[in-house]
Design a protein around this motif. Sequence first.
Motif, mmCIF file in Angstrom:
data_model
loop_
_atom_site.group_PDB
_atom_site.id
_atom_site.type_symbol
_atom_site.label_atom_id
_atom_site.label_comp_id
_atom_site.label_asym_id
_atom_site.label_seq_id
_atom_site.Cartn_x
_atom_site.Cartn_y
_atom_site.Cartn_z
ATOM 1 N N GLU A 1 -9.493 4.356 11.345
ATOM 2 C CA GLU A 1 -8.854 3.208 11.987
ATOM 3 C C GLU A 1 -9.706 1.945 11.860
ATOM 4 O O GLU A 1 -9.202 0.836 12.004
ATOM 5 C CB GLU A 1 -8.596 3.502 13.468
ATOM 6 C CG GLU A 1 -7.581 4.602 13.725
ATOM 7 C CD GLU A 1 -6.169 4.187 13.362
ATOM 8 O OE1 GLU A 1 -5.947 2.981 13.113
ATOM 9 O OE2 GLU A 1 -5.284 5.059 13.321
ATOM 10 N N CYS B 1 0.812 -1.201 0.000
ATOM 11 C CA CYS B 1 0.000 0.000 0.000
ATOM 12 C C CYS B 1 0.852 1.261 0.000
ATOM 13 O O CYS B 1 2.043 1.213 0.171
ATOM 14 C CB CYS B 1 -0.931 -0.008 1.191
ATOM 15 S SG CYS B 1 -0.131 -0.413 2.729
ATOM 16 N N PHE C 1 2.659 0.639 5.309
ATOM 17 C CA PHE C 1 2.270 -0.657 5.837
ATOM 18 C C PHE C 1 1.487 -0.442 7.120
ATOM 19 O O PHE C 1 1.589 0.601 7.764
ATOM 20 C CB PHE C 1 3.498 -1.521 6.134
ATOM 21 C CG PHE C 1 4.230 -1.999 4.916
ATOM 22 C CD1 PHE C 1 3.945 -3.226 4.349
ATOM 23 C CD2 PHE C 1 5.209 -1.215 4.336
ATOM 24 C CE1 PHE C 1 4.615 -3.666 3.237
ATOM 25 C CE2 PHE C 1 5.890 -1.652 3.217
ATOM 26 C CZ PHE C 1 5.594 -2.876 2.671
ATOM 27 N N GLU C 2 0.745 -1.437 7.486
ATOM 28 C CA GLU C 2 0.014 -1.342 8.739
ATOM 29 C C GLU C 2 0.936 -1.564 9.925
ATOM 30 O O GLU C 2 0.537 -1.470 11.063
ATOM 31 C CB GLU C 2 -1.122 -2.366 8.752
ATOM 32 C CG GLU C 2 -2.127 -2.153 7.634
ATOM 33 C CD GLU C 2 -2.642 -0.734 7.587
ATOM 34 O OE1 GLU C 2 -2.968 -0.187 8.657
ATOM 35 O OE2 GLU C 2 -2.715 -0.160 6.499
ATOM 36 N N ARG D 1 -7.445 -1.260 3.084
ATOM 37 C CA ARG D 1 -6.590 -0.080 2.927
ATOM 38 C C ARG D 1 -5.562 -0.301 1.824
ATOM 39 O O ARG D 1 -5.317 0.579 0.982
ATOM 40 C CB ARG D 1 -5.860 0.228 4.237
ATOM 41 C CG ARG D 1 -6.749 0.530 5.424
ATOM 42 C CD ARG D 1 -5.901 0.994 6.590
ATOM 43 N NE ARG D 1 -6.598 0.895 7.860
ATOM 44 C CZ ARG D 1 -6.132 1.354 9.015
ATOM 45 N NH1 ARG D 1 -4.949 1.926 9.035
ATOM 46 N NH2 ARG D 1 -6.820 1.218 10.118
ATOM 47 N N GLN D 2 -4.962 -1.470 1.822
ATOM 48 C CA GLN D 2 -3.936 -1.760 0.828
ATOM 49 C C GLN D 2 -4.522 -1.772 -0.581
ATOM 50 O O GLN D 2 -3.967 -1.178 -1.511
ATOM 51 C CB GLN D 2 -3.272 -3.099 1.156
ATOM 52 C CG GLN D 2 -2.467 -3.064 2.446
ATOM 53 C CD GLN D 2 -1.948 -4.431 2.850
ATOM 54 O OE1 GLN D 2 -2.182 -5.414 2.166
ATOM 55 N NE2 GLN D 2 -1.244 -4.484 3.971
ATOM 56 N N HIS E 1 -12.438 -8.760 5.487
ATOM 57 C CA HIS E 1 -11.318 -7.977 4.945
ATOM 58 C C HIS E 1 -11.740 -6.904 3.952
ATOM 59 O O HIS E 1 -11.078 -5.866 3.848
ATOM 60 C CB HIS E 1 -10.321 -8.920 4.269
ATOM 61 C CG HIS E 1 -9.671 -9.887 5.210
ATOM 62 N ND1 HIS E 1 -8.833 -9.485 6.229
ATOM 63 C CD2 HIS E 1 -9.735 -11.243 5.299
ATOM 64 C CE1 HIS E 1 -8.402 -10.551 6.892
ATOM 65 N NE2 HIS E 1 -8.945 -11.622 6.351
ATOM 66 N N ALA F 1 6.280 -6.414 8.637
ATOM 67 C CA ALA F 1 5.151 -6.875 7.825
ATOM 68 C C ALA F 1 5.591 -7.944 6.842
ATOM 69 O O ALA F 1 4.923 -8.958 6.665
ATOM 70 C CB ALA F 1 4.530 -5.687 7.089
ATOM 71 N N GLU G 1 -11.177 0.755 9.162
ATOM 72 C CA GLU G 1 -11.033 0.041 7.895
ATOM 73 C C GLU G 1 -10.025 -1.094 8.026
ATOM 74 O O GLU G 1 -8.919 -0.891 8.551
ATOM 75 C CB GLU G 1 -10.601 0.993 6.776
ATOM 76 C CG GLU G 1 -11.744 1.522 5.957
ATOM 77 C CD GLU G 1 -12.436 2.705 6.611
ATOM 78 O OE1 GLU G 1 -13.679 2.708 6.657
ATOM 79 O OE2 GLU G 1 -11.733 3.612 7.082
ATOM 80 N N ARG H 1 -2.560 8.816 3.599
ATOM 81 C CA ARG H 1 -1.447 8.293 2.806
ATOM 82 C C ARG H 1 -1.310 9.133 1.532
ATOM 83 O O ARG H 1 -2.298 9.553 0.946
ATOM 84 C CB ARG H 1 -1.705 6.826 2.406
ATOM 85 C CG ARG H 1 -1.945 5.901 3.591
ATOM 86 C CD ARG H 1 -0.647 5.621 4.319
ATOM 87 N NE ARG H 1 -0.848 4.676 5.408
ATOM 88 C CZ ARG H 1 -0.803 4.983 6.689
ATOM 89 N NH1 ARG H 1 -0.605 6.224 7.051
ATOM 90 N NH2 ARG H 1 -0.967 4.057 7.617
ATOM 91 N N PRO I 1 -7.004 -3.658 7.302
ATOM 92 C CA PRO I 1 -5.735 -3.415 6.614
ATOM 93 C C PRO I 1 -5.739 -3.816 5.144
ATOM 94 O O PRO I 1 -5.189 -3.098 4.311
ATOM 95 C CB PRO I 1 -4.739 -4.258 7.423
ATOM 96 C CG PRO I 1 -5.335 -4.349 8.782
ATOM 97 C CD PRO I 1 -6.812 -4.398 8.559
#
Length: 638
Positions: free
Chosen positions: A159, A18, A305-306, A166-167, A135, A312, A161, A298, A163
């Motif tokens: 927060e 991401c 990254f999360e 988000r990616q 997800h 990660a 959402e 972002r 991960p």
Amino acid sequence: MRRSTLVRGVAGLGALVCLGALPFWLSESSPSAATVEASESVHRLPLFRWRVGEAHTFHLVWDDLTRVALPMPAQDTKAQELEGVLHLDGELMLQALETRATGTRLRLTLRRLARHEATLSGQALLPDAAALQAHLPDTASAWLELDARGALQAVRFSEAEPPLFRQFAQTLAAELFPSELRDAAAWTTTESTQTGDVESAFAFEPGDTSRLTRRRTRYQSLRAAGAATVAKQELGSLTTFDRDAEGRLVAITQDEVLDALGTDGRVLLSKRLRLRLTYQSREMQPLPPSGEQKLVIRTPSQIAFEMDPETAALRGQADGMTVDELLETLEDASGPEAIAGLDVFARRAIAALTLEPKRCQELARLFLKPGTKPGMRELMLDLLVGAGHPQAQATLRTLLLSTEAREHAGAYVMMVQRAGFLTKPEPETGVMINGLLERARMEHDVPVERATSYALGVWSSHLNPDSVEARAAVRTLETAVAQASGDEARSHALRAMGGTRAERLMDVVPPHLRAESPDVRAAAADALRAAPQELATRLLLDALGTEKDRGVQRALLDALNTRPLDASALEQLRAWVVAGGLAPGEEPALLAVAAQHLEGGTPVFQMLQAIAVRPDLQAPTRARVMALMAQVGAQLGG
């Protein structure tokens, strides 16, 4: 290495990486629901026009196949790779939340994903409806911040959402919305994507501003390649952005094929991307509550990254394996061959030990256990070398100095050489190697002496060449060459010194290219393959010009295959081949060199021609010659 396989590497996965973050939306909100009018050009920009509250639904098809090579610590180690596969087919909705003179805010959601295949190295990330809901839920959304021209400036999340959403959203946003737009017929710029920084050429269709095309021409950097040098890349990439007469987005089509090769010809990254976004419908929908906040921000210029990027990647590599699990597997296995999927196990185990460095010492119990087979002990050392951090090196030193390690003399020689594969060796490891070398000399233990000499050479190559430790190692190995008692000892000493990759090689090795013994000459060629000076290439070519022994010719060609060859070097090699210098049976060694220099043109073509007419050439070799000739001929224009 024998039996066990040393695996080390941390690699990124294209479609699951991401993009990163800085604040963007700072100006005051406008209550107007009017369509944004471009200040630069009423014809070209903004790229797309949006109406506050209006939600546009698109059919999304996203296919991505990415393979990333994991960096290997040794040239003879079997290559490993991570493979990511993504197939999404469903709806993507974009709703304009705010418009202002400085830009637009869009709300992005993914819905009704009829196809949701996502795998990483064979592991399904979205195996069923429950995983999809967890997800990529319909309720998750991202805010896209566009400037006045329609270029992507940032992506925002809350927060809540997941991960993975988000990616995916960050990656999609960076592909669907350019990060720089200009009021011009054509321009070039550098874009930051999940794959890397890429040079892109944009152009509006002549006489028709309803279509903008983007052609990515060259990646300046590839995130998944890490520190590896990209020697060659083949990139084909075309994106079209289509809008209707009123400036609304109607379709985005993207196709990209990328193959990036390292200096050894190995594929570092292979990517196949197909993206389709097609307009379906639009309707006015209620805006989200005014108090909704998305504080995770972002920008396209960073990878986000999360968690810490290295952590990660390590968690992805470990694929759920814990130190407890790897210890249990090692304890239950009768030998490395009894571990199913040994290479995969080793890669996951290394990641687990890297994530929990303090637990490396727990391997000592199994290593020192009476009756443990040599192969299992070698495997444990491989895992420690793969982890490579200070705790792993401390355990490695303890085990190599143990009496249990010496229970099988042949295996101990292999174990000692593991110490040379550490990419970030500690000084204490060098002290241990030197101590083992001195002990072997005192005990006249020739196999261990040679093994520790090789380890010392490779170990020193990872140090600063001007450091006290590196210079001392070179002196030790240089002395061994000078004091060698015979051809066999001198051959081993030369190869050990070659592992240092030191400039001093050019002062010590060249005279041995003219030694009486073929074994010594071949060892000298091996030693020069990594010499840093360009002169080493000339010396190898000159030696090849007079060498008659097949084995030495093979060693010289193998050494040349690791070095860059300019036009002059290729011409010298051509002249030697055409003159009949290549010994029968050594054609494959020359073909390996030619295959690395197909862009060399006429000299390469002529040396291939000279081989092709040899009467006793084996059929597979002849077929390869003809294939290489076809490739070079195509580059020469037929």
